[in-house]
Design a protein around this motif. Structure first.
Motif, mmCIF file in Angstrom:
data_model
loop_
_atom_site.group_PDB
_atom_site.id
_atom_site.type_symbol
_atom_site.label_atom_id
_atom_site.label_comp_id
_atom_site.label_asym_id
_atom_site.label_seq_id
_atom_site.Cartn_x
_atom_site.Cartn_y
_atom_site.Cartn_z
ATOM 1 N N GLY A 200 0.466 -0.714 0.025
ATOM 2 C CA GLY A 200 -0.053 0.129 -0.135
ATOM 3 C C GLY A 200 0.880 1.118 0.066
ATOM 4 N N ARG A 201 1.924 0.983 0.130
ATOM 5 C CA ARG A 201 2.949 2.233 0.058
ATOM 6 C C ARG A 201 3.652 2.476 -0.955
ATOM 7 N NH1 ARG A 201 3.885 3.036 5.755
ATOM 8 N NH2 ARG A 201 4.259 5.014 4.998
ATOM 9 N N THR A 202 4.117 3.830 -1.827
ATOM 10 C CA THR A 202 4.536 3.814 -3.142
ATOM 11 C C THR A 202 6.141 3.937 -2.374
ATOM 12 O OG1 THR A 202 2.796 5.198 -3.827
ATOM 13 C CG2 THR A 202 5.132 6.127 -4.344
ATOM 14 N N VAL A 203 6.808 3.350 -2.568
ATOM 15 C CA VAL A 203 8.433 3.609 -2.696
ATOM 16 C C VAL A 203 8.841 4.228 -3.795
ATOM 17 C CG1 VAL A 203 8.277 1.723 -0.963
ATOM 18 C CG2 VAL A 203 8.843 1.251 -3.169
ATOM 19 N N ILE A 204 10.287 5.038 -3.227
ATOM 20 C CA ILE A 204 11.157 5.688 -4.324
ATOM 21 C C ILE A 204 13.008 5.369 -3.934
ATOM 22 C CG2 ILE A 204 11.815 7.699 -4.558
ATOM 23 C CD1 ILE A 204 9.102 7.208 -4.525
ATOM 24 N N PHE A 205 13.122 5.239 -4.543
ATOM 25 C CA PHE A 205 14.699 4.035 -5.471
ATOM 26 C C PHE A 205 15.233 5.766 -5.825
ATOM 27 C CE2 PHE A 205 12.341 -0.049 -4.962
ATOM 28 C CZ PHE A 205 12.957 -0.571 -4.421
ATOM 29 N N LYS A 206 16.365 6.023 -4.893
ATOM 30 C CA LYS A 206 17.915 6.699 -5.903
ATOM 31 C C LYS A 206 18.187 5.781 -6.176
ATOM 32 C CE LYS A 206 16.575 10.701 -2.956
ATOM 33 N NZ LYS A 206 16.527 10.948 -1.933
ATOM 34 N N VAL A 207 18.996 5.664 -7.216
ATOM 35 C CA VAL A 207 19.863 4.221 -7.770
ATOM 36 C C VAL A 207 20.981 5.073 -8.520
ATOM 37 C CG1 VAL A 207 18.740 3.322 -7.890
ATOM 38 C CG2 VAL A 207 18.439 4.160 -10.073
ATOM 39 N N ALA A 208 22.224 4.845 -8.083
ATOM 40 C CA ALA A 208 23.359 4.993 -9.312
ATOM 41 C C ALA A 208 23.676 4.195 -9.714
ATOM 42 C CB ALA A 208 24.415 5.342 -7.801
ATOM 43 N N ILE A 209 23.894 3.285 -11.392
ATOM 44 C CA ILE A 209 24.167 2.463 -11.747
ATOM 45 C C ILE A 209 25.831 2.925 -12.024
ATOM 46 C CG2 ILE A 209 24.057 1.475 -14.197
ATOM 47 C CD1 ILE A 209 21.448 2.296 -12.192
ATOM 48 N N HIS A 210 26.469 1.738 -11.480
ATOM 49 C CA HIS A 210 27.908 1.212 -11.899
ATOM 50 C C HIS A 210 28.540 0.719 -12.678
ATOM 51 C CE1 HIS A 210 29.628 2.712 -7.484
ATOM 52 N NE2 HIS A 210 27.743 3.196 -7.354
ATOM 53 N N SER A 211 27.683 -0.554 -13.330
ATOM 54 C CA SER A 211 28.471 -1.474 -14.313
ATOM 55 C C SER A 211 26.717 -1.988 -15.053
ATOM 56 C CB SER A 211 29.122 -2.304 -14.489
ATOM 57 O OG SER A 211 28.489 -3.191 -13.527
ATOM 58 N N VAL A 212 26.921 -2.218 -16.929
ATOM 59 C CA VAL A 212 26.055 -2.975 -16.930
ATOM 60 C C VAL A 212 26.714 -4.073 -17.932
ATOM 61 C CG1 VAL A 212 23.964 -2.765 -18.744
ATOM 62 C CG2 VAL A 212 24.535 -0.809 -16.924
ATOM 63 N N ALA A 213 26.364 -4.700 -18.536
ATOM 64 C CA ALA A 213 27.221 -5.883 -18.797
ATOM 65 C C ALA A 213 26.762 -6.959 -19.220
ATOM 66 C CB ALA A 213 28.297 -6.452 -17.841
ATOM 67 N N VAL A 214 26.777 -7.566 -20.531
ATOM 68 C CA VAL A 214 26.074 -9.005 -20.820
ATOM 69 C C VAL A 214 25.755 -9.872 -19.860
ATOM 70 C CG1 VAL A 214 26.074 -10.831 -22.869
ATOM 71 C CG2 VAL A 214 26.268 -7.671 -23.298
ATOM 72 N N GLU A 215 25.031 -10.556 -19.908
ATOM 73 C CA GLU A 215 25.330 -11.568 -19.417
ATOM 74 C C GLU A 215 24.763 -12.958 -19.637
ATOM 75 O OE1 GLU A 215 24.467 -13.960 -15.574
ATOM 76 O OE2 GLU A 215 25.150 -12.621 -15.847
ATOM 77 N N GLU A 216 26.254 -13.852 -19.258
ATOM 78 C CA GLU A 216 26.213 -14.982 -19.957
ATOM 79 C C GLU A 216 25.518 -15.688 -19.533
ATOM 80 O OE1 GLU A 216 30.431 -15.898 -20.583
ATOM 81 O OE2 GLU A 216 30.866 -13.542 -20.701
ATOM 82 N N VAL A 217 25.017 -16.854 -20.440
ATOM 83 C CA VAL A 217 23.888 -17.768 -20.265
ATOM 84 C C VAL A 217 25.316 -18.910 -20.049
ATOM 85 C CG1 VAL A 217 22.732 -19.388 -21.021
ATOM 86 C CG2 VAL A 217 22.212 -16.506 -21.319
ATOM 87 N N HIS A 218 25.331 -19.865 -18.496
ATOM 88 C CA HIS A 218 25.089 -21.255 -18.160
ATOM 89 C C HIS A 218 24.843 -22.207 -18.721
ATOM 90 C CE1 HIS A 218 28.224 -18.591 -16.124
ATOM 91 N NE2 HIS A 218 27.335 -17.862 -15.849
#
Length: 148
Positions: free
Chosen positions: A130-148
């Motif tokens: 029932g609550r609206t939540v606020i996320f503050k984010v700082a993106i450090h890295s974005v990488a291709v995820e390797e499928v195992h």
């Protein structure tokens, strides 16, 4: 070459702060190591994850997630009365979080919202339902995820 942006098939590393609309802080990992997740793996709220799409390393953003896309609305069926005798001799009080076993043998937390000599009323809704939540984010890295 364009920077890789957040979306399906990526591993995201970020720091975050989670607050309510009134500014009260729920969680914060700024000042600690970033956390990582694979986009779409179900480990983060879908409503939060979708608002990260297109961000790249170095981006910062404030994201509001409404109850329907976050922790849901409270369900009155998740408020149950339990016999006081089921708790044993421990001291009970309003707001106390207790742990119960669910049907699969897992752990289910509940908050005591009412009690008398015979019964204890337990709310099994998520505390942020029932609550609206606020996320503050700082993106450090974005990488291709390797499928195992």
């Amino acid at each position: 070459m364009d920077e890789l942006s957040i979306g399906p098939g990526t591993r995201v590393s970020l720091n975050f702060a989670l607050t309510l609309e009134d500014g009260s802080e729920i969680d914060n990992n700024f000042g600690s190591d970033p956390v990582s997740f694979v986009f779409g793996d179900g480990n983060v709220l879908a409503g939060f994850e979708q608002k990260l799409v297109g961000l790249v390393a170095g981006d910062t953003k404030e994201i509001a997630v409404n109850p329907e896309d976050g922790f849901g609305q409270p369900n009155p069926n998740n408020i149950q009365e339990v016999k006081r005798s089921s708790f044993g001799p421990e001291e009970l009080s309003l707001g106390l979080v207790c742990s119960f076993a669910d049907a699969e043998g897992g752990e289910l937390p509940g908050v005591i919202v009412g009690l008398d000599e015979q019964t204890v009323t337990v709310d099994f809704n998520h505390p942020l339902a029932g609550r609206t939540v606020i996320f503050k984010v700082a993106i450090h890295s974005v990488a291709v995820e390797e499928v195992h």
